[in-house]
Design a protein around this motif. Sequence first.
Motif, short mmCIF file in Angstrom:
data_model
loop_
_atom_site.label_atom_id
_atom_site.label_comp_id
_atom_site.label_asym_id
_atom_site.label_seq_id
_atom_site.Cartn_x
_atom_site.Cartn_y
_atom_site.Cartn_z
N ARG A 154 0.85 -1.18 0.00
CA ARG A 154 0.00 0.00 0.00
C ARG A 154 0.89 1.24 0.00
NH1 ARG A 154 -5.26 -0.59 3.57
NH2 ARG A 154 -5.51 -2.84 3.69
N LEU A 155 0.40 2.33 -0.58
CA LEU A 155 1.07 3.62 -0.53
C LEU A 155 -0.02 4.69 -0.42
CD1 LEU A 155 3.70 3.07 -3.37
CD2 LEU A 155 4.20 3.24 -0.92
N TYR A 156 -0.07 5.38 0.70
CA TYR A 156 -1.08 6.41 0.93
C TYR A 156 -0.42 7.78 0.86
CZ TYR A 156 -3.89 2.64 3.13
OH TYR A 156 -4.59 1.50 3.41
N ARG A 157 -0.79 8.58 -0.11
CA ARG A 157 -0.29 9.96 -0.19
C ARG A 157 -1.00 10.80 0.89
NH1 ARG A 157 2.49 11.12 -4.93
NH2 ARG A 157 2.05 9.82 -6.76
N PRO A 158 -0.26 11.41 1.82
CA PRO A 158 -0.92 12.27 2.81
C PRO A 158 -1.74 13.35 2.12
CG PRO A 158 1.36 11.86 3.44
CD PRO A 158 1.20 11.31 2.05
N GLY A 159 -3.01 13.48 2.54
CA GLY A 159 -3.91 14.43 1.91
C GLY A 159 -4.69 13.85 0.75
N GLY A 160 -4.32 12.65 0.30
CA GLY A 160 -4.99 12.03 -0.83
C GLY A 160 -6.25 11.28 -0.41
N SER A 161 -7.06 10.89 -1.39
CA SER A 161 -8.32 10.20 -1.09
C SER A 161 -8.43 8.84 -1.76
CB SER A 161 -9.51 11.07 -1.51
OG SER A 161 -9.46 11.35 -2.90
N ASP A 162 -7.42 8.40 -2.50
CA ASP A 162 -7.47 7.08 -3.14
C ASP A 162 -7.03 6.04 -2.11
OD1 ASP A 162 -7.77 5.06 -4.93
OD2 ASP A 162 -5.98 5.53 -6.11
N VAL A 163 -7.90 5.83 -1.13
CA VAL A 163 -7.59 5.06 0.07
C VAL A 163 -8.82 4.25 0.44
CG1 VAL A 163 -6.94 5.26 2.52
CG2 VAL A 163 -6.07 6.93 0.88
N ASP A 164 -8.63 3.07 1.02
CA ASP A 164 -9.77 2.29 1.49
C ASP A 164 -10.57 3.11 2.50
OD1 ASP A 164 -8.43 1.34 4.25
OD2 ASP A 164 -7.00 1.07 2.62
N LEU A 165 -11.86 2.87 2.55
CA LEU A 165 -12.77 3.75 3.30
C LEU A 165 -12.44 3.89 4.79
CD1 LEU A 165 -16.19 2.79 1.66
CD2 LEU A 165 -14.74 4.77 1.18
N PRO A 166 -12.07 2.83 5.51
CA PRO A 166 -11.83 3.00 6.94
C PRO A 166 -10.69 3.98 7.27
CG PRO A 166 -12.18 0.69 6.46
CD PRO A 166 -12.05 1.39 5.14
N ARG A 167 -9.72 4.13 6.34
CA ARG A 167 -8.59 5.03 6.61
C ARG A 167 -8.68 6.34 5.83
NH1 ARG A 167 -4.73 0.45 6.70
NH2 ARG A 167 -4.12 0.11 8.86
N ARG A 168 -9.69 6.48 4.99
CA ARG A 168 -9.69 7.62 4.06
C ARG A 168 -9.67 8.97 4.77
NH1 ARG A 168 -13.61 7.28 -0.96
NH2 ARG A 168 -12.18 5.52 -1.30
N ARG A 169 -10.52 9.17 5.77
CA ARG A 169 -10.56 10.46 6.46
C ARG A 169 -9.22 10.79 7.08
NH1 ARG A 169 -15.09 11.50 10.94
NH2 ARG A 169 -16.38 11.30 9.07
#
Length: 226
Positions: A72-87
């Motif tokens: 997984r790679l989550y860009r801080p401020g991004g929204s292309d993320v699974d729902l439980p972690r999106r916010r």
Amino acid sequence: MVHGGPETTVVSGPDYTTPNWAASALVVVDLQRDFLDGGAAAVPGTSAVVPRVAALTAAFRAAGRPIAHIVRLYRPGGSDVDLPRRRHIEQGGRVVAPGSDGAQIPAEVLPAPVSLDSERLLAGREQTVGAREVVLFKPRWSAFHRTRLEDWLRDQGCDTVVVAGCNLPNCPRATLFDASERDFRAVLVVDAVSQTSPERLADLERIGVRLADTGTVRRALSVPAR
């Protein structure tokens, strides 16, 4: 002759679920530093499975079999993320952030020290880290969702997927269901994945996933193909 309870009907005939070790690939799911003890999103039990995953990757390399590390790679401020972690990520949370130490794969399971090429991975391309060994980025639970994993496995001549890694209820489980839907024979290495339980393992067996431990897989890989 028919066997089985109300959940399944098994008819005598061809065997479509027994692992074909000579055409197998190892898929290591979400084994990244942020999910280890002390990480930004630690998953209990994940650090403990790292030595067994390392033993598996070594065995697959020795057998000349393919390995895919899925991250997984989550860009801080991004929204292309699974729902439980999106916010959390939309608000700047840093979990497996591209380029961070927490996004990296533990060195023990790799063939040599390597840093993830985040831009390449986020663009949907694999990063080669060894002979028949790649890293792929997935944006959601399953290793098959919006990835080239299925095509890569087919290109490698694989019909059996062996899964290990982090947090069985989420990404390994989704990966195994999607592997079955794509007609891959599927194996879960039960002592090389975190967050197992009897109920979760029973659910996977009901869809034809074979359960094995690290020692069994290593022995199977060492048997010459006929």
